[in-house]
Design an enzyme around this catalytic site. Structure first.
Site, PDB file in Angstrom:
ATOM      1  N   ALA A   1      -3.222  -1.550  -8.947  1.00 21.19           N
ATOM      2  CA  ALA A   1      -2.587  -0.228  -8.901  1.00 21.19           C
ATOM      3  C   ALA A   1      -1.962   0.122  -7.544  1.00 21.19           C
ATOM      4  O   ALA A   1      -1.444   1.227  -7.392  1.00 21.19           O
ATOM      5  CB  ALA A   1      -3.524   0.894  -9.353  1.00 21.19           C
ATOM      6  N   ALA A   2      -1.964  -0.799  -6.565  1.00 14.98           N
ATOM      7  CA  ALA A   2      -1.264  -0.506  -5.304  1.00 14.98           C
ATOM      8  C   ALA A   2       0.233  -0.304  -5.594  1.00 14.98           C
ATOM      9  O   ALA A   2       0.854   0.642  -5.088  1.00 14.98           O
ATOM     10  CB  ALA A   2      -1.464  -1.647  -4.304  1.00 14.98           C
ATOM     11  N   GLY A   3       0.795  -1.182  -6.426  1.00 16.29           N
ATOM     12  CA  GLY A   3       2.213  -1.049  -6.787  1.00 16.29           C
ATOM     13  C   GLY A   3       2.479   0.228  -7.586  1.00 16.29           C
ATOM     14  O   GLY A   3       3.545   0.839  -7.458  1.00 16.29           O
ATOM     15  N   ASP A   4       1.513   0.633  -8.408  1.00 18.88           N
ATOM     16  CA  ASP A   4       1.679   1.867  -9.189  1.00 18.88           C
ATOM     17  C   ASP A   4       1.689   3.083  -8.256  1.00 18.88           C
ATOM     18  O   ASP A   4       2.508   3.997  -8.415  1.00 18.88           O
ATOM     19  CB  ASP A   4       0.538   2.009 -10.213  1.00 18.88           C
ATOM     20  CG  ASP A   4       0.568   0.889 -11.251  1.00 18.88           C
ATOM     21  OD1 ASP A   4       1.657   0.398 -11.565  1.00 18.88           O
ATOM     22  OD2 ASP A   4      -0.519   0.514 -11.738  1.00 18.88           O
TER      23      ASP A   4
HETATM   24  P1  ADP Z   1       2.154  -5.171  -6.451  1.00 18.03           P
HETATM   25  O1  ADP Z   1       0.713  -4.784  -6.616  1.00 18.03           O
HETATM   26  O2  ADP Z   1       3.066  -4.495  -7.424  1.00 18.03           O
HETATM   27  O3  ADP Z   1       2.394  -6.648  -6.318  1.00 18.03           O
HETATM   28  P2  ADP Z   1       2.190  -4.926  -3.559  1.00 18.03           P
HETATM   29  O4  ADP Z   1       0.994  -5.831  -3.519  1.00 18.03           O
HETATM   30  O5  ADP Z   1       3.412  -5.340  -2.839  1.00 18.03           O
HETATM   31  O6  ADP Z   1       2.591  -4.538  -5.064  1.00 18.03           O
HETATM   32  O7  ADP Z   1       1.674  -3.510  -3.012  1.00 18.03           O
HETATM   33  C1  ADP Z   1       2.435  -2.332  -3.081  1.00 18.03           C
HETATM   34  C2  ADP Z   1       2.323  -1.584  -1.775  1.00 18.03           C
HETATM   35  O8  ADP Z   1       0.946  -1.248  -1.544  1.00 18.03           O
HETATM   36  C3  ADP Z   1       2.775  -2.385  -0.563  1.00 18.03           C
HETATM   37  O9  ADP Z   1       4.160  -2.189  -0.313  1.00 18.03           O
HETATM   38  C4  ADP Z   1       1.913  -1.784   0.548  1.00 18.03           C
HETATM   39  O10 ADP Z   1       2.516  -0.634   1.060  1.00 18.03           O
HETATM   40  C5  ADP Z   1       0.626  -1.393  -0.170  1.00 18.03           C
HETATM   41  N1  ADP Z   1      -0.384  -2.459  -0.019  1.00 18.03           N
HETATM   42  C6  ADP Z   1      -0.673  -3.450  -0.891  1.00 18.03           C
HETATM   43  N2  ADP Z   1      -1.648  -4.266  -0.404  1.00 18.03           N
HETATM   44  C7  ADP Z   1      -1.985  -3.778   0.814  1.00 18.03           C
HETATM   45  C8  ADP Z   1      -2.922  -4.141   1.838  1.00 18.03           C
HETATM   46  N3  ADP Z   1      -3.709  -5.223   1.713  1.00 18.03           N
HETATM   47  N4  ADP Z   1      -2.979  -3.386   2.969  1.00 18.03           N
HETATM   48  C9  ADP Z   1      -2.194  -2.303   3.114  1.00 18.03           C
HETATM   49  N5  ADP Z   1      -1.288  -1.904   2.174  1.00 18.03           N
HETATM   50  C10 ADP Z   1      -1.181  -2.616   1.052  1.00 18.03           C
END
Ligand code: ADP
Length: 271
Positions: A216-219
């Site tokens: 859910a980071a991307g969400d």
């Molecule tokens: P997805 O989950 O869709 O592949 P990402 O992994 O690129 O997307 O994560 C989306 C956003 O969440 C990133 O652009 C960043 O800002 C944040 N994020 C993800 N993982 C981390 C992390 N380990 N530390 C800090 N921010 C993170």
């Protein structure tokens, strides 16, 4: 005025087992712990937009089963207005295994989500879609949209539409049919880049956090970028907020439970 966002997308119940290490094919790994968590990219992004201050309506399909109640609990708690189609298929389910390092394997049975087709949209400032529902639903939302159309092109597949704002990660970028308009490319812990008609216009790094679960980071990122732009914030500020929202989600366990509020994003950026 709170921006009005209509999300057309998926609702799943996530059945999550945490184990020390992920099993190989044919292997059983015991000693896990189990939780039922509301999920689905559509529902996650609807909850995130609501926590970030938007007035949210979600259009989706669920089954006539008890999993639907659990899957809808997070949306109801966040105050999202639900326009639901009840399908003969089961409510979408994701079987998720998570190991001690936060690595996952996920098997999804879309059930009712795969039945969503033509949609009618209520009044809105923006429409937000992902690709966990059929092309027919996304295309009809795109055709009916009168405000900003945002697509989080995940899981990646080529689709012939031309969003105002597209959000992808590195893996999804290659399958984008259109790269004009605003495209946000997320780069995990490195942050994100915002492109306008292919030209970089902003770049942001997330505040450093202890990442425990990238679900859910991307969400959170997608919802925060869209809501921040709808609030009239400048593109670089909106991108920095979105990175902070993604970092907060990565620093907490689970999908919907990990999604931050606007106040939490403000506090992290001020710290
Ligand atoms: P997805 O989950 O869709 O592949 P990402 O992994 O690129 O997307 O994560 C989306 C956003 O969440 C990133 O652009 C960043 O800002 C944040 N994020 C993800 N993982 C981390 C992390 N380990 N530390 C800090 N921010 C993170």
């Amino acid at each position: 005025m709170r921006p009005r966002v209509v999300v057309v997308g998926s609702i799943n119940l996530d059945l999550v087992v945490r184990v020390e290490r992920l099993p190989q094919p044919g292997e059983t790994v015991g000693g896990g712990t189990f939780s039922r968590v509301p999920g689905g990219k559509g529902a996650n992004q609807a909850v995130a937009c609501a926590r970030l201050g938007a007035d949210v309506t979600m259009i989706a399909a669920v089954g006539a089963d008890t999993n639907a109640d659990d899957a809808l609990a997070g949306l109801r708690a966040a105050g999202v207005t639900l326009l639901l189609e009840e399908s003969d298929e089961h409510t979408g389910v994701a079987l998720i295994q998570v190991d001690a390092a936060g690595e996952t394997t996920i098997a999804v049975a879309p059930g009712a989500n795969a039945m969503l087709s033509e949609v009618e949209l209520p009044g809105h400032d923006a429409v937000l879609c992902q690709l966990e529902v059929p092309d027919a639903a996304v295309l009809s939302a795109w055709e009916a949209a009168t405000g900003t159309f945002c697509l989080n092109a995940a899981p990646a597949r080529p689709i012939e539409i031309d969003p105002d704002l597209t959000v992808v990660n590195r893996h999804e970028l290659d399958l984008l049919v259109r790269r004009d308009g605003l495209v946000a490319l997320t780069l995990g812990a490195e942050g994100a880049v915002l492109l306008d008609d292919g030209e970089e216009i902003a770049r942001a790094a997330p505040p450093s956090v202890e990442a425990v679960d990238g679900t859910a980071a991307g969400d959170a990122f997608t919802a925060c970028l869209l809501v921040s732009l709808l609030e009239g914030r400048a593109e670089d500020e909106a991108l920095a907020r979105a990175c902070a929202a993604g970092a907060l989600a990565a620093s907490r366990f689970g999908a919907q439970p990990s999604l931050p509020t606007a106040a939490e994003v403000d506090a992290l950026l001020a710290s």
